[in-house]
Design a protein around this motif. Structure first.
Motif, PDB file in Angstrom:
ATOM      1  N   VAL A  85      21.741  16.755  -3.193  1.00  0.00           N
ATOM      2  CA  VAL A  85      20.689  16.025  -2.346  1.00  0.00           C
ATOM      3  C   VAL A  85      19.769  17.057  -1.654  1.00  0.00           C
ATOM      4  N   HIS A  86      20.352  18.463  -1.852  1.00  0.00           N
ATOM      5  CA  HIS A  86      19.256  19.465  -1.256  1.00  0.00           C
ATOM      6  C   HIS A  86      19.424  20.791  -1.943  1.00  0.00           C
ATOM      7  N   HIS A  87      18.578  21.484  -2.273  1.00  0.00           N
ATOM      8  CA  HIS A  87      18.752  22.901  -2.986  1.00  0.00           C
ATOM      9  C   HIS A  87      18.605  23.892  -1.651  1.00  0.00           C
ATOM     10  N   ILE A  88      19.545  24.659  -1.538  1.00  0.00           N
ATOM     11  CA  ILE A  88      19.770  25.698  -0.615  1.00  0.00           C
ATOM     12  C   ILE A  88      19.162  27.187  -1.278  1.00  0.00           C
ATOM     13  N   GLU A  89      18.217  27.780  -0.632  1.00  0.00           N
ATOM     14  CA  GLU A  89      17.543  29.118  -1.219  1.00  0.00           C
ATOM     15  C   GLU A  89      18.120  29.999  -0.624  1.00  0.00           C
ATOM     16  N   ARG A  90      19.496  30.409  -0.961  1.00  0.00           N
ATOM     17  CA  ARG A  90      20.198  31.119  -0.643  1.00  0.00           C
ATOM     18  C   ARG A  90      21.325  31.357  -1.973  1.00  0.00           C
ATOM     19  N   THR A  91      21.634  32.780  -1.918  1.00  0.00           N
ATOM     20  CA  THR A  91      22.526  33.242  -3.011  1.00  0.00           C
ATOM     21  C   THR A  91      24.081  33.408  -2.591  1.00  0.00           C
ATOM     22  N   TYR A  92      24.193  33.176  -1.341  1.00  0.00           N
ATOM     23  CA  TYR A  92      25.669  33.026  -0.977  1.00  0.00           C
ATOM     24  C   TYR A  92      25.561  32.090   0.072  1.00  0.00           C
ATOM     25  N   LEU A  93      26.434  31.243   0.268  1.00  0.00           N
ATOM     26  CA  LEU A  93      26.451  30.119   1.226  1.00  0.00           C
ATOM     27  C   LEU A  93      27.614  30.054   2.123  1.00  0.00           C
ATOM     28  N   ALA A  94      28.515  30.964   1.792  1.00  0.00           N
ATOM     29  CA  ALA A  94      29.797  30.807   2.461  1.00  0.00           C
ATOM     30  C   ALA A  94      29.847  31.019   3.954  1.00  0.00           C
ATOM     31  N   HIS A  95      28.983  31.554   4.669  1.00  0.00           N
ATOM     32  CA  HIS A  95      29.019  31.779   5.973  1.00  0.00           C
ATOM     33  C   HIS A  95      27.883  30.618   6.601  1.00  0.00           C
ATOM     34  N   GLU A  96      27.517  29.963   5.807  1.00  0.00           N
ATOM     35  CA  GLU A  96      26.546  28.931   6.450  1.00  0.00           C
ATOM     36  C   GLU A  96      27.316  27.978   7.372  1.00  0.00           C
ATOM     37  N   GLN A  97      26.551  27.506   8.405  1.00  0.00           N
ATOM     38  CA  GLN A  97      27.220  26.312   9.075  1.00  0.00           C
ATOM     39  C   GLN A  97      26.292  25.203   9.210  1.00  0.00           C
ATOM     40  N   TYR A  98      26.854  24.114   9.144  1.00  0.00           N
ATOM     41  CA  TYR A  98      25.925  22.819   8.768  1.00  0.00           C
ATOM     42  C   TYR A  98      26.213  21.868  10.250  1.00  0.00           C
ATOM     43  N   PHE A  99      25.117  21.377  10.741  1.00  0.00           N
ATOM     44  CA  PHE A  99      25.267  20.229  11.840  1.00  0.00           C
ATOM     45  C   PHE A  99      24.503  19.270  11.571  1.00  0.00           C
ATOM     46  N   PRO A 100      25.206  18.140  11.520  1.00  0.00           N
ATOM     47  CA  PRO A 100      24.735  16.806  11.040  1.00  0.00           C
ATOM     48  C   PRO A 100      23.944  16.182  12.207  1.00  0.00           C
ATOM     49  N   TYR A 101      22.940  15.610  11.756  1.00  0.00           N
ATOM     50  CA  TYR A 101      21.939  15.129  12.569  1.00  0.00           C
ATOM     51  C   TYR A 101      21.782  13.675  12.315  1.00  0.00           C
ATOM     52  N   VAL A 102      22.217  12.892  13.507  1.00  0.00           N
ATOM     53  CA  VAL A 102      21.924  11.445  13.513  1.00  0.00           C
ATOM     54  C   VAL A 102      20.883  11.239  14.766  1.00  0.00           C
ATOM     55  N   PRO A 103      19.708  10.751  14.516  1.00  0.00           N
ATOM     56  CA  PRO A 103      18.587  10.522  15.523  1.00  0.00           C
ATOM     57  C   PRO A 103      19.364   9.810  16.680  1.00  0.00           C
ATOM     58  N   LEU A 104      19.085  10.227  17.792  1.00  0.00           N
ATOM     59  CA  LEU A 104      19.440   9.646  19.028  1.00  0.00           C
ATOM     60  C   LEU A 104      18.180   9.047  19.862  1.00  0.00           C
ATOM     61  N   LEU A 105      17.774   8.061  19.760  1.00  0.00           N
ATOM     62  CA  LEU A 105      16.447   7.583  20.120  1.00  0.00           C
ATOM     63  C   LEU A 105      16.325   7.050  21.669  1.00  0.00           C
ATOM     64  N   SER A 106      17.569   6.861  22.098  1.00  0.00           N
ATOM     65  CA  SER A 106      17.485   6.501  23.688  1.00  0.00           C
ATOM     66  C   SER A 106      17.379   7.684  24.401  1.00  0.00           C
ATOM     67  N   SER A 107      17.005   7.818  25.794  1.00  0.00           N
ATOM     68  CA  SER A 107      16.861   8.977  26.549  1.00  0.00           C
ATOM     69  C   SER A 107      18.251   9.254  27.178  1.00  0.00           C
ATOM     70  N   LEU A 108      18.897  10.428  27.202  1.00  0.00           N
ATOM     71  CA  LEU A 108      19.737  10.781  27.864  1.00  0.00           C
ATOM     72  C   LEU A 108      19.568  11.234  29.292  1.00  0.00           C
ATOM     73  N   ARG A 109      18.106  11.163  29.693  1.00  0.00           N
ATOM     74  CA  ARG A 109      17.537  11.829  30.966  1.00  0.00           C
ATOM     75  C   ARG A 109      18.043  13.273  31.122  1.00  0.00           C
ATOM     76  N   LEU A 110      17.984  14.004  30.173  1.00  0.00           N
ATOM     77  CA  LEU A 110      18.138  15.382  30.220  1.00  0.00           C
ATOM     78  C   LEU A 110      17.159  16.119  31.213  1.00  0.00           C
ATOM     79  N   ALA A 111      17.449  16.734  32.128  1.00  0.00           N
ATOM     80  CA  ALA A 111      16.451  17.453  32.902  1.00  0.00           C
ATOM     81  C   ALA A 111      15.788  18.704  32.071  1.00  0.00           C
ATOM     82  N   THR A 112      14.300  18.568  31.827  1.00  0.00           N
ATOM     83  CA  THR A 112      13.879  19.491  31.336  1.00  0.00           C
ATOM     84  C   THR A 112      13.115  20.375  32.274  1.00  0.00           C
ATOM     85  N   PRO A 113      13.537  21.768  32.629  1.00  0.00           N
ATOM     86  CA  PRO A 113      13.016  22.447  33.455  1.00  0.00           C
ATOM     87  C   PRO A 113      11.525  22.660  33.269  1.00  0.00           C
ATOM     88  N   SER A 114      10.681  22.582  34.354  1.00  0.00           N
ATOM     89  CA  SER A 114       9.403  22.965  34.215  1.00  0.00           C
ATOM     90  C   SER A 114       8.956  24.335  34.294  1.00  0.00           C
TER      91      SER A 114
END
Length: 397
Positions: free
Chosen positions: A368-397
């Motif tokens: 499903v995806h080609h990774i342009e690396r010669t060695y992948l053993a230390h890579e970490q993968y973080f799944p992304y599921v879109p969260l479309l509702s607002s969590l009301r996170l405070a964004t500092p100005s």
């Protein structure tokens, strides 16, 4: 000829579809063009359940001097079991982050936890929780821990509440003195609650000393964080730090090398090889077993011994995951994710630099995806599921 939907019918159908599980929603797309368009309508996306859209991934920096946030994205939106993000996802960053040390530590149901180091020569570390779908982020107050040896995890369950998250910071060390070759153990825990905006410090209350598996993501389920630990085990702690439990996992190989835990359809999965340690690393096919954790483990009032791993239920035993190729789990192949709604596991193929999706129902693997690396053993993968509702996170100005 198909009659167009009225506005009332449109809104009513959107409300009904918002209550439909994801797998059934995929079938609904095929009913007619009107339903397909209704589900794809950006105005309805916040109501309708989202699924896996891709993976953020990165290789830990070789140098402690590297700054910025170097992450890549594996886009899986072209596949039928994937959600399609409204925009290409990017992790939001504070405006003053160019000279900071940034490391993604965890992701959970659409939110991401990033550790931020500021200043030299000894950086002071803090945390940021962000939502790529809405570009919101919040900087957490300092936890009070000034050291560097810690494990950081995010606790968030969008199916329970989209307005609360927790951050777990496990302080690591050696109770007596530094021991070469011996992994550190958990000596303390700091838990942050977005509801209170404060950290709470406590000592671990597991029945054994716990050493966390490095590079493994946690799983937040049922209000509890689950972590793989050395010596073939799983450690559990709830978001209030009141409930603690350790149980063995059913395998013959230390989970720090090839084990994986993930959440799919609300259940916790454990995946590892069933090969014996004596034969591990040989040229024979590696057998991969997929287990699910039974609900009885959350009966906190029960006192029991689970040496036989009776709370784990075997779902699948896999052999030729890559046809006509020998592989060793943890060496040639690494499990990096499970689909949150479909019977699919994701693996990094080190030999071919590919991210594979393996369909457990049809016993088929797809690149499903080609990774342009010669060695992948230390890579970490973080799944992304879109969260479309607002969590009301405070964004500092």
């Amino acid at each position: 000829m198909e009659e167009p939907m009225s506005r009332l019918d449109h809104d009513l159908m959107a409300e009904i579809l918002s209550r439909v599980p994801y797998k059934s929603l995929c079938i609904c797309k095929c009913v007619c063009p009107a339903w397909r368009d209704l589900i794809a309508d950006p105005a309805n996306r916040k109501k309708i359940v989202q699924s896996l859209a891709g993976f953020f991934y990165h290789i830990p920096a070789d140098s402690a001097e590297s700054r910025g946030l170097a992450v890549n994205y594996a886009d899986l939106s072209a596949f039928p079991w994937s959600s399609v993000p409204s925009t290409y996802p990017r992790l939001p960053l504070p405006p003053d982050s160019a000279d900071c040390f940034l490391t993604v530590k965890d992701s959970c149901d659409g939110l991401f936890l990033t550790r931020i180091g500021r200043g030299t020569p000894e950086p002071q570390f803090g945390y940021m929780v962000s939502n790529p779908a809405t570009s919101e982020y919040t900087l957490l107050p300092h936890s009070g821990y000034a050291g560097k040896c810690c494990g950081s995890y995010l606790g968030f369950d969008s199916g329970v509440s989209t307005q609360e998250f927790h951050v777990f910071e496990f302080v690591m060390g050696w109770p007596d003195q530094d021991q070469d070759g011996v992994p550190p153990v958990v000596t303390g825990l700091n838990i942050y609650s977005s509801q209170t905006g404060a950290w709470v410090a406590m000592e671990p209350k597991w029945d054994i000393q716990v050493s966390l598996c490095d590079g493994q993501l946690g799983v937040f389920r049922g209000g509890c964080l689950h972590l793989l630990i050395h010596l073939d085990g799983l450690a559990i702690v709830d978001a209030q730090g009141l409930k603690w439990r350790t149980i063995p996992v059913p395998n013959f190989i230390d989970p720090s090398f090839s084990g994986f835990i993930g959440k799919s359809a609300g259940q916790l999965f454990y995946i590892n090889s069933d090969d014996s340690e004596e034969g591990y690393g040989s040229t024979s096919f590696s057998t991969i077993s997929v287990y699910v954790l039974g609900s009885g483990i959350y009966n906190w009032d029960a006192s029991y011994l689970d040496d036989g791993c009776t709370h784990w239920i075997l779902l699948h035993k896999l052999s030729e995951v890559i046809p006509k190729e020998n592989f060793c789990l943890g060496w040639d192949l690494k499990v990096v994710g499970v689909h949150p709604h479909a019977n699919i596991i994701f693996m990094a193929d080190f030999n071919n630099n590919e991210l594979l999706a393996y369909d457990l129902d049809h016993r088929e693997s797809t690149s499903v995806h080609h990774i342009e690396r010669t060695y992948l053993a230390h890579e970490q993968y973080f799944p992304y599921v879109p969260l479309l509702s607002s969590l009301r996170l405070a964004t500092p100005s």
